[in-house]
Motif scaffolding. Structure first.
Motif, PDB file in Angstrom:
ATOM      1  N   LEU A   1      11.374  -7.328  -0.795  1.00 20.01           N
ATOM      2  CA  LEU A   1      12.603  -7.179  -0.357  1.00 20.01           C
ATOM      3  C   LEU A   1      12.443  -5.508  -0.396  1.00 20.01           C
ATOM      4  CD1 LEU A   1      13.888 -10.065  -2.107  1.00 20.01           C
ATOM      5  CD2 LEU A   1      14.430  -9.662   0.080  1.00 20.01           C
ATOM      6  N   ARG A   2      12.494  -5.329  -1.740  1.00 25.00           N
ATOM      7  CA  ARG A   2      12.382  -3.497  -2.002  1.00 25.00           C
ATOM      8  C   ARG A   2      11.762  -2.775  -0.960  1.00 25.00           C
ATOM      9  NH1 ARG A   2       9.169   1.024  -3.902  1.00 25.00           N
ATOM     10  NH2 ARG A   2      10.312   2.110  -5.547  1.00 25.00           N
ATOM     11  N   GLU A   3      10.735  -3.164  -0.299  1.00 20.04           N
ATOM     12  CA  GLU A   3      10.097  -2.293   1.371  1.00 20.04           C
ATOM     13  C   GLU A   3      11.356  -2.403   2.432  1.00 20.04           C
ATOM     14  OE1 GLU A   3       6.371  -3.504   1.500  1.00 20.04           O
ATOM     15  OE2 GLU A   3       5.713  -2.756   0.549  1.00 20.04           O
ATOM     16  N   TYR A   4      12.101  -3.473   2.234  1.00 18.38           N
ATOM     17  CA  TYR A   4      12.886  -4.301   3.081  1.00 18.38           C
ATOM     18  C   TYR A   4      14.248  -3.417   2.971  1.00 18.38           C
ATOM     19  CZ  TYR A   4      11.368  -7.495   6.342  1.00 18.38           C
ATOM     20  OH  TYR A   4       9.799  -8.699   7.007  1.00 18.38           O
ATOM     21  N   ALA A   5      14.385  -2.854   1.956  1.00 12.36           N
ATOM     22  CA  ALA A   5      15.922  -2.259   1.715  1.00 12.36           C
ATOM     23  C   ALA A   5      16.048  -1.189   2.290  1.00 12.36           C
ATOM     24  CB  ALA A   5      16.292  -2.685   0.073  1.00 12.36           C
ATOM     25  N   GLY A   6      14.796  -0.619   1.866  1.00 15.25           N
ATOM     26  CA  GLY A   6      14.122   0.599   3.115  1.00 15.25           C
ATOM     27  C   GLY A   6      14.053   2.151   1.874  1.00 15.25           C
TER      28      GLY A   6
ATOM     29  N   LEU B   1      -7.680   5.639 -10.265  1.00 16.66           N
ATOM     30  CA  LEU B   1      -7.274   4.019 -10.118  1.00 16.66           C
ATOM     31  C   LEU B   1      -5.738   5.487  -9.795  1.00 16.66           C
ATOM     32  CD1 LEU B   1      -9.305   2.961 -11.330  1.00 16.66           C
ATOM     33  CD2 LEU B   1      -7.058   1.819 -12.221  1.00 16.66           C
ATOM     34  N   VAL B   2      -5.132   4.922  -9.297  1.00 16.55           N
ATOM     35  CA  VAL B   2      -4.038   5.308  -8.522  1.00 16.55           C
ATOM     36  C   VAL B   2      -2.367   4.991  -7.946  1.00 16.55           C
ATOM     37  CG1 VAL B   2      -2.652   7.476  -7.004  1.00 16.55           C
ATOM     38  CG2 VAL B   2      -5.264   7.280  -6.931  1.00 16.55           C
ATOM     39  N   LEU B   3      -1.723   4.233  -9.349  1.00 16.44           N
ATOM     40  CA  LEU B   3      -1.361   3.392  -8.669  1.00 16.44           C
ATOM     41  C   LEU B   3       0.383   3.791  -9.023  1.00 16.44           C
ATOM     42  CD1 LEU B   3      -2.679   2.065 -12.639  1.00 16.44           C
ATOM     43  CD2 LEU B   3      -3.706   1.925 -10.432  1.00 16.44           C
ATOM     44  N   GLY B   4       1.504   2.492  -8.832  1.00 17.96           N
ATOM     45  CA  GLY B   4       3.333   3.212  -8.149  1.00 17.96           C
ATOM     46  C   GLY B   4       3.773   2.115  -9.512  1.00 17.96           C
ATOM     47  N   ARG B   5       3.977   3.288  -9.968  1.00 20.61           N
ATOM     48  CA  ARG B   5       5.457   2.773 -11.282  1.00 20.61           C
ATOM     49  C   ARG B   5       6.247   2.271 -10.437  1.00 20.61           C
ATOM     50  NH1 ARG B   5       4.698   5.820 -15.548  1.00 20.61           N
ATOM     51  NH2 ARG B   5       3.707   8.178 -15.410  1.00 20.61           N
ATOM     52  N   PHE B   6       6.506   2.051  -9.381  1.00 22.56           N
ATOM     53  CA  PHE B   6       8.128   0.154  -9.159  1.00 22.56           C
ATOM     54  C   PHE B   6       6.580  -0.732  -8.448  1.00 22.56           C
ATOM     55  CE2 PHE B   6       9.908   4.687  -8.940  1.00 22.56           C
ATOM     56  CZ  PHE B   6      10.858   4.552  -9.932  1.00 22.56           C
ATOM     57  N   ASP B   7       5.567  -0.423  -8.621  1.00 21.52           N
ATOM     58  CA  ASP B   7       4.423  -2.272  -8.341  1.00 21.52           C
ATOM     59  C   ASP B   7       5.544  -2.658  -8.278  1.00 21.52           C
ATOM     60  OD1 ASP B   7       2.412  -3.662  -7.893  1.00 21.52           O
ATOM     61  OD2 ASP B   7       1.567  -1.997  -7.142  1.00 21.52           O
ATOM     62  N   GLN B   8       5.483  -4.270  -7.212  1.00 21.68           N
ATOM     63  CA  GLN B   8       6.722  -5.490  -7.842  1.00 21.68           C
ATOM     64  C   GLN B   8       5.147  -6.197  -7.908  1.00 21.68           C
ATOM     65  OE1 GLN B   8       9.340  -5.599  -8.026  1.00 21.68           O
ATOM     66  NE2 GLN B   8       9.776  -2.421  -8.056  1.00 21.68           N
ATOM     67  N   LEU B   9       4.366  -6.218  -7.412  1.00 24.23           N
ATOM     68  CA  LEU B   9       3.523  -7.044  -8.240  1.00 24.23           C
ATOM     69  C   LEU B   9       2.590  -7.098  -9.789  1.00 24.23           C
ATOM     70  CD1 LEU B   9       0.785  -7.811  -4.493  1.00 24.23           C
ATOM     71  CD2 LEU B   9       2.253  -8.441  -5.361  1.00 24.23           C
ATOM     72  N   TYR B  10       2.883  -5.544 -10.038  1.00 24.98           N
ATOM     73  CA  TYR B  10       2.285  -5.937 -11.517  1.00 24.98           C
ATOM     74  C   TYR B  10       3.143  -4.956 -12.591  1.00 24.98           C
ATOM     75  CZ  TYR B  10      -2.343  -7.476  -8.982  1.00 24.98           C
ATOM     76  OH  TYR B  10      -3.268  -8.219  -9.016  1.00 24.98           O
ATOM     77  N   ARG B  11       3.736  -5.096 -13.485  1.00 25.74           N
ATOM     78  CA  ARG B  11       4.270  -3.947 -13.863  1.00 25.74           C
ATOM     79  C   ARG B  11       3.118  -2.740 -15.051  1.00 25.74           C
ATOM     80  NH1 ARG B  11       6.216  -9.418 -15.624  1.00 25.74           N
ATOM     81  NH2 ARG B  11       8.411  -9.551 -14.532  1.00 25.74           N
ATOM     82  N   ALA B  12       3.916  -1.856 -15.138  1.00 27.64           N
ATOM     83  CA  ALA B  12       3.420  -1.034 -15.675  1.00 27.64           C
ATOM     84  C   ALA B  12       2.353  -1.115 -17.187  1.00 27.64           C
ATOM     85  CB  ALA B  12       4.633   0.247 -16.003  1.00 27.64           C
ATOM     86  N   PRO B  13       3.032  -2.137 -17.743  1.00 25.74           N
ATOM     87  CA  PRO B  13       2.328  -3.028 -18.727  1.00 25.74           C
ATOM     88  C   PRO B  13       1.174  -3.251 -18.258  1.00 25.74           C
ATOM     89  CG  PRO B  13       4.942  -2.597 -19.482  1.00 25.74           C
ATOM     90  CD  PRO B  13       4.483  -1.867 -18.017  1.00 25.74           C
ATOM     91  N   GLU B  14       1.138  -4.198 -17.606  1.00 27.38           N
ATOM     92  CA  GLU B  14      -0.077  -5.322 -17.155  1.00 27.38           C
ATOM     93  C   GLU B  14      -1.233  -3.708 -16.526  1.00 27.38           C
ATOM     94  OE1 GLU B  14       2.898  -8.776 -15.956  1.00 27.38           O
ATOM     95  OE2 GLU B  14       2.055  -7.744 -14.428  1.00 27.38           O
ATOM     96  N   TYR B  15      -0.768  -2.603 -15.681  1.00 32.11           N
ATOM     97  CA  TYR B  15      -1.844  -1.680 -15.427  1.00 32.11           C
ATOM     98  C   TYR B  15      -2.157  -1.181 -16.519  1.00 32.11           C
ATOM     99  CZ  TYR B  15      -1.780  -2.120 -10.162  1.00 32.11           C
ATOM    100  OH  TYR B  15      -1.787  -2.177  -8.741  1.00 32.11           O
ATOM    101  N   GLY B  16      -1.591  -1.040 -17.371  1.00 29.37           N
ATOM    102  CA  GLY B  16      -1.543  -0.367 -18.638  1.00 29.37           C
ATOM    103  C   GLY B  16      -2.661  -1.157 -19.227  1.00 29.37           C
ATOM    104  N   HIS B  17      -2.631  -1.969 -19.626  1.00 30.67           N
ATOM    105  CA  HIS B  17      -3.511  -3.459 -20.795  1.00 30.67           C
ATOM    106  C   HIS B  17      -5.039  -3.579 -19.567  1.00 30.67           C
ATOM    107  CE1 HIS B  17      -4.879  -6.278 -22.710  1.00 30.67           C
ATOM    108  NE2 HIS B  17      -5.274  -6.593 -22.046  1.00 30.67           N
ATOM    109  N   PHE B  18      -4.783  -2.671 -19.131  1.00 24.78           N
ATOM    110  CA  PHE B  18      -5.828  -3.349 -17.951  1.00 24.78           C
ATOM    111  C   PHE B  18      -6.961  -2.080 -17.523  1.00 24.78           C
ATOM    112  CE2 PHE B  18      -8.372  -1.516 -13.470  1.00 24.78           C
ATOM    113  CZ  PHE B  18      -8.863  -3.132 -13.614  1.00 24.78           C
ATOM    114  N   VAL B  19      -6.307  -0.753 -17.813  1.00 22.60           N
ATOM    115  CA  VAL B  19      -6.953   0.231 -18.361  1.00 22.60           C
ATOM    116  C   VAL B  19      -7.129   0.720 -19.192  1.00 22.60           C
ATOM    117  CG1 VAL B  19      -6.615   2.676 -17.599  1.00 22.60           C
ATOM    118  CG2 VAL B  19      -5.407   1.371 -16.213  1.00 22.60           C
ATOM    119  N   GLU B  20      -7.222   0.027 -20.297  1.00 18.10           N
ATOM    120  CA  GLU B  20      -7.362   0.264 -21.456  1.00 18.10           C
ATOM    121  C   GLU B  20      -8.387  -0.696 -22.130  1.00 18.10           C
ATOM    122  OE1 GLU B  20      -5.484   0.190 -26.153  1.00 18.10           O
ATOM    123  OE2 GLU B  20      -4.219  -0.601 -24.517  1.00 18.10           O
ATOM    124  N   ARG B  21      -8.603  -1.843 -20.834  1.00 18.63           N
ATOM    125  CA  ARG B  21      -9.086  -2.800 -22.007  1.00 18.63           C
ATOM    126  C   ARG B  21     -11.169  -2.475 -21.189  1.00 18.63           C
ATOM    127  NH1 ARG B  21     -10.903  -7.350 -19.075  1.00 18.63           N
ATOM    128  NH2 ARG B  21      -9.422  -7.604 -17.591  1.00 18.63           N
TER     129      ARG B  21
END
Length: 250
Positions: A120-125, A177-197
């Motif tokens: 939906l985010r991509e469809y919205a332009g 790792l190059v990540l998107g702050r507006f990634d809809q599959l993962y929230r930024a804290p989820e990526y952050g926890h993965f990176v730390e772990r």
């Protein structure tokens, strides 16, 4: 399993590019052509439309990628998007993971809803015209498989629920790792926890103001980020030790 290969460029240095799950390399053509100015880019085709059967487990995809690498580019760094990013992290060469899938147990409903929000985010332009075209192409790709060959789609998707064990650690000797702050599959804290772990150094992670599919919608950024990782500065080494864990055959 016979795996079609696309090769672009004639530069002396090879690069292995791994697309997202079920996605044909042609959807990345703008970015791959840019990378081909600097590398010989080798991209395996593990798309839904090119194979009567695809692996039903994460390890099967990794075996296919390793077979391609062994034949065409054993010493090449690996660059991947989404599932391709996760596979790149599990190779034995330096890796650049672009919005990779990460081991995050989600039930089908939550996974489906996040994918819907992404579309939906991509469809919205919000990711520009390229994002709209990409969303349309992916809808046709996945909907087509549901209607014509669900036996290929659902086993492949199921491997994203538990692609790796809880003690997962990248095998790549160095990574970015190059990540998107507006990634809809993962929230930024989820990526952050993965990176730390998993012990990825802070200077090996970059955040961009885009969504999950920015490597498709911003081929200029994909080129710049890959070159930055592989040329201007080497991918960083993870803190913790790794676990043991033409046509190519996989």
């Amino acid at each position: 399993m016979r795996i079609p290969i696309e090769i672009r460029g004639t530069a002396p240095d090879p690069l292995l590019f791994l697309p997202g799950m079920g996605v044909h390399p042609r959807h990345y053509v703008s970015g791959l052509e840019r990378l081909a100015r600097h590398y010989t880019v080798i991209a395996p085709d593990l798309s839904f439309g090119s194979h009567p059967r695809l692996p039903s487990e994460y390890a099967g995809y990794l075996a296919c990628v390793d077979a391609v690498a062994a034949r065409f580019a054993p010493d090449a760094p690996r660059v991947g998007h989404s599932l391709g990013g996760l596979l790149a992290l599990q190779g034995d060469r330096p890796a650049v993971a672009l919005s990779p899938l990460i081991p995050l147990p989600l039930d089908w409903l939550r996974q489906f809803w996040r994918a819907v929000r992404l579309q939906l985010r991509e469809y919205a332009g919000t990711e520009g015209l390229r994002g709209v075209r990409w969303a349309m192409a992916m809808l046709a790709n996945y909907a087509g498989m549901v209607l014509t060959a669900p036996e290929k789609l659902f086993p492949a998707l199921s491997c994203t629920h538990s692609p790796v064990t809880p003690d997962f650690h990248p095998r790549a000797p160095a990574m970015r790792l190059v990540l998107g702050r507006f990634d809809q599959l993962y929230r930024a804290p989820e990526y952050g926890h993965f990176v730390e772990r998993v012990g990825v150094p802070a200077d090996a992670v970059r955040w961009l103001p885009h969504g999950h599919d920015w490597p498709v919608t911003r081929p200029d950024l994909m080129e710049a980020e890959v070159l930055s990782a592989l040329r201007n500065g080497k991918p960083a080494t993870a803190a913790a030790p790794p676990l043991n864990s033409g046509t190519a055959r996989g």
